[in-house]
Design a protein around this motif. Structure first.
Motif, mmCIF file in Angstrom:
data_model
loop_
_atom_site.group_PDB
_atom_site.id
_atom_site.type_symbol
_atom_site.label_atom_id
_atom_site.label_comp_id
_atom_site.label_asym_id
_atom_site.label_seq_id
_atom_site.Cartn_x
_atom_site.Cartn_y
_atom_site.Cartn_z
ATOM 1 N N VAL A 65 -30.215 -63.244 -59.794
ATOM 2 C CA VAL A 65 -29.420 -64.030 -60.740
ATOM 3 C C VAL A 65 -28.849 -65.241 -60.016
ATOM 4 N N LEU A 66 -29.135 -66.418 -60.554
ATOM 5 C CA LEU A 66 -28.628 -67.662 -59.979
ATOM 6 C C LEU A 66 -28.406 -68.663 -61.105
ATOM 7 N N ASP A 67 -27.156 -69.010 -61.317
ATOM 8 C CA ASP A 67 -26.804 -70.068 -62.256
ATOM 9 C C ASP A 67 -26.786 -71.365 -61.460
ATOM 10 N N VAL A 68 -27.768 -72.234 -61.691
ATOM 11 C CA VAL A 68 -27.880 -73.439 -60.870
ATOM 12 C C VAL A 68 -26.748 -74.431 -61.106
ATOM 13 N N THR A 69 -25.970 -74.233 -62.178
ATOM 14 C CA THR A 69 -24.814 -75.101 -62.372
ATOM 15 C C THR A 69 -23.645 -74.692 -61.478
ATOM 16 N N ASP A 70 -23.772 -73.566 -60.819
ATOM 17 C CA ASP A 70 -22.761 -73.074 -59.879
ATOM 18 C C ASP A 70 -23.193 -73.496 -58.473
ATOM 19 N N THR A 71 -22.724 -74.643 -58.032
ATOM 20 C CA THR A 71 -23.176 -75.172 -56.741
ATOM 21 C C THR A 71 -22.765 -74.268 -55.588
ATOM 22 N N ALA A 72 -21.640 -73.584 -55.729
ATOM 23 C CA ALA A 72 -21.219 -72.656 -54.679
ATOM 24 C C ALA A 72 -22.192 -71.487 -54.569
ATOM 25 N N ALA A 73 -22.718 -71.029 -55.704
ATOM 26 C CA ALA A 73 -23.678 -69.926 -55.692
ATOM 27 C C ALA A 73 -24.975 -70.348 -55.004
ATOM 28 N N ILE A 74 -25.388 -71.583 -55.224
ATOM 29 C CA ILE A 74 -26.583 -72.099 -54.539
ATOM 30 C C ILE A 74 -26.364 -72.104 -53.030
ATOM 31 N N ALA A 75 -25.200 -72.567 -52.603
ATOM 32 C CA ALA A 75 -24.882 -72.602 -51.175
ATOM 33 C C ALA A 75 -24.846 -71.195 -50.583
ATOM 34 N N ARG A 76 -24.275 -70.250 -51.326
ATOM 35 C CA ARG A 76 -24.208 -68.866 -50.835
ATOM 36 C C ARG A 76 -25.595 -68.264 -50.678
ATOM 37 N N LEU A 77 -26.478 -68.541 -51.634
ATOM 38 C CA LEU A 77 -27.828 -67.989 -51.550
ATOM 39 C C LEU A 77 -28.581 -68.575 -50.364
ATOM 40 N N ALA A 78 -28.431 -69.866 -50.131
ATOM 41 C CA ALA A 78 -29.084 -70.484 -48.979
ATOM 42 C C ALA A 78 -28.581 -69.860 -47.681
ATOM 43 N N ALA A 79 -27.277 -69.642 -47.586
ATOM 44 C CA ALA A 79 -26.703 -69.038 -46.388
ATOM 45 C C ALA A 79 -27.208 -67.605 -46.205
ATOM 46 N N GLU A 80 -27.331 -66.886 -47.313
ATOM 47 C CA GLU A 80 -27.822 -65.509 -47.246
ATOM 48 C C GLU A 80 -29.267 -65.462 -46.748
ATOM 49 N N LEU A 81 -30.099 -66.355 -47.259
ATOM 50 C CA LEU A 81 -31.501 -66.369 -46.841
ATOM 51 C C LEU A 81 -31.638 -66.769 -45.374
ATOM 52 N N GLU A 82 -30.747 -67.638 -44.932
ATOM 53 C CA GLU A 82 -30.777 -67.996 -43.515
ATOM 54 C C GLU A 82 -30.384 -66.799 -42.651
ATOM 55 N N GLU A 83 -29.379 -66.067 -43.088
ATOM 56 C CA GLU A 83 -28.915 -64.922 -42.307
ATOM 57 C C GLU A 83 -29.929 -63.790 -42.301
ATOM 58 N N ARG A 84 -30.514 -63.495 -43.472
ATOM 59 C CA ARG A 84 -31.408 -62.341 -43.587
ATOM 60 C C ARG A 84 -32.838 -62.631 -43.161
ATOM 61 N N HIS A 85 -33.288 -63.864 -43.410
ATOM 62 C CA HIS A 85 -34.704 -64.174 -43.177
ATOM 63 C C HIS A 85 -34.917 -65.327 -42.211
ATOM 64 N N GLY A 86 -33.847 -65.864 -41.674
ATOM 65 C CA GLY A 86 -33.986 -66.984 -40.758
ATOM 66 C C GLY A 86 -34.275 -68.293 -41.453
ATOM 67 N N GLY A 87 -34.060 -68.337 -42.753
ATOM 68 C CA GLY A 87 -34.316 -69.554 -43.521
ATOM 69 C C GLY A 87 -35.220 -69.279 -44.698
ATOM 70 N N VAL A 88 -35.798 -70.328 -45.222
ATOM 71 C CA VAL A 88 -36.678 -70.220 -46.384
ATOM 72 C C VAL A 88 -37.889 -71.116 -46.161
ATOM 73 N N ASP A 89 -39.034 -70.713 -46.708
ATOM 74 C CA ASP A 89 -40.279 -71.455 -46.490
ATOM 75 C C ASP A 89 -40.694 -72.293 -47.688
ATOM 76 N N VAL A 90 -40.355 -71.837 -48.880
ATOM 77 C CA VAL A 90 -40.744 -72.559 -50.096
ATOM 78 C C VAL A 90 -39.568 -72.554 -51.065
ATOM 79 N N VAL A 91 -39.160 -73.738 -51.503
ATOM 80 C CA VAL A 91 -38.139 -73.859 -52.541
ATOM 81 C C VAL A 91 -38.711 -74.760 -53.627
ATOM 82 N N LEU A 92 -38.806 -74.228 -54.837
ATOM 83 C CA LEU A 92 -39.293 -74.990 -55.979
ATOM 84 C C LEU A 92 -38.153 -75.102 -56.981
ATOM 85 N N SER A 93 -37.550 -76.290 -57.043
ATOM 86 C CA SER A 93 -36.415 -76.539 -57.928
ATOM 87 C C SER A 93 -36.946 -76.951 -59.291
ATOM 88 N N ASN A 94 -36.865 -76.041 -60.250
ATOM 89 C CA ASN A 94 -37.566 -76.211 -61.519
ATOM 90 C C ASN A 94 -36.666 -76.114 -62.747
#
Length: 295
Positions: A65-94
């Motif tokens: 679940v990600l509400d893209v109008t919640d900019t803080a939630a976007i930042a939290r998800l990015a931080a989580e992916l960095e912590e758990r997976h070392g980052g992200v390889d593909v981001v498709l903003s659609n």
């Protein structure tokens, strides 16, 4: 790309976003993870389950679940992916807000801008720094995202500027809509035009800062135009759908960019349609009739 990859798609419950998730899940490996995101928990969960069960799916698919109008939630998800997976390889903003032809563009402006533009800025800011070498950060825009579709008076707001300036331009547009001065200032009534131009301008701004190191590592940042796609969001706007693509077909060209070897310098930071660059200064302001028949 890395041996184990992580991909993320926004606005992925249905339409093109769903097709992009399906394509990623089919082309990636069982060691990879594809995150299908959207606002509604039930729809996100159901869509993720359905994609995971498709015969062609190879990668792991998870709903998030990600509400893209919640900019803080976007930042939290990015931080989580960095912590758990070392980052992200593909981001498709659609993600995109659905507006019907008979609805007031002005009354829907805040939602439209929040979903299409504020969210794009947040995705670029949050996921750009955690994009792994060889990764892909693509913003789904449209052929309307070229500067020539705006009144020339507005060009300096988006041409050769940084992301902060693009953000300021978007907010000045929003304010003009609320104050009833948008038309006088040259802003089109149709929200889709300045919104798409601003999306492409935001990509260009971020790409200008990252270009050298990204190209050295085979990383691609770009805006993409999928062409005319037959979806619930777009169908009400077109009088002739004979040339429209299915979401699955439209997703193919975007996915080809994702899985291409390295990063083509000619495509980097540009608006790309079917593998070809759309000229930034191309296009011309649309008439009221145009807006009912063009993608």
């Amino acid at each position: 790309m890395n041996a184990s990859r992580t991909a993320l798609v926004t606005g992925a419950n249905q339409g093109l976003g769903r097709a992009l998730v399906e394509g990623l899940a089919a082309r990636m490996t069982p060691a990879d993870l594809v995150l299908l995101t959207g606002r509604d928990p039930e729809r996100v969960g159901l869509a993720a389950e359905e994609v995971a069960r498709l015969p062609g799916t190879r990668a792991r698919v998870e709903g998030r679940v990600l509400d893209v109008t919640d900019t803080a939630a976007i930042a939290r998800l990015a931080a989580e992916l960095e912590e758990r997976h070392g980052g992200v390889d593909v981001v498709l903003s659609n993600a995109v807000a659905r507006v019907l032809p008979d609805e007031s563009q002005a009354e829907r402006a805040d939602e439209f801008i929040d979903v299409s533009n504020t969210a794009t800025h947040a995705v670029l800011r949050a996921f750009g720094p955690v994009l792994r070498p060889g990764g892909r950060l693509l913003v789904v825009a449209s052929g309307l995202g070229t500067l020539g579709h705006l009144d020339p008076r507005l060009h300096p707001l988006f041409d050769g500027v940084g992301l902060d300036q693009v953000e300021q331009a978007v907010e000045s547009w929003r304010a003009a809509v609320h104050q009833g001065t948008a038309t006088e200032a040259g802003w089109p009534v149709w929200l889709n035009v300045p919104s798409k131009v601003a999306q492409v301008a935001a990509v260009r701004a971020v790409a200008a800062e990252r270009r050298a190191r990204d190209l050295a590592s085979g990383t691609l940042v770009a805006a993409v135009c999928p062409g005319m796609v037959d979806t619930a969001t777009s169908r009400p706007w077109f009088s002739d759908y004979s040339q429209a693509q299915t979401p699955a077909r439209a997703a193919e060209a975007v996915l080809d960019l994702v899985f291409a070897e390295g990063a083509d310098p000619a495509l980097y930071g540009r608006l790309v349609r079917f593998g070809e660059v759309l000229p930034w200064y191309g296009g011309s302001p649309l008439t009221e009739q145009d807006r009912m028949v063009r993608p």
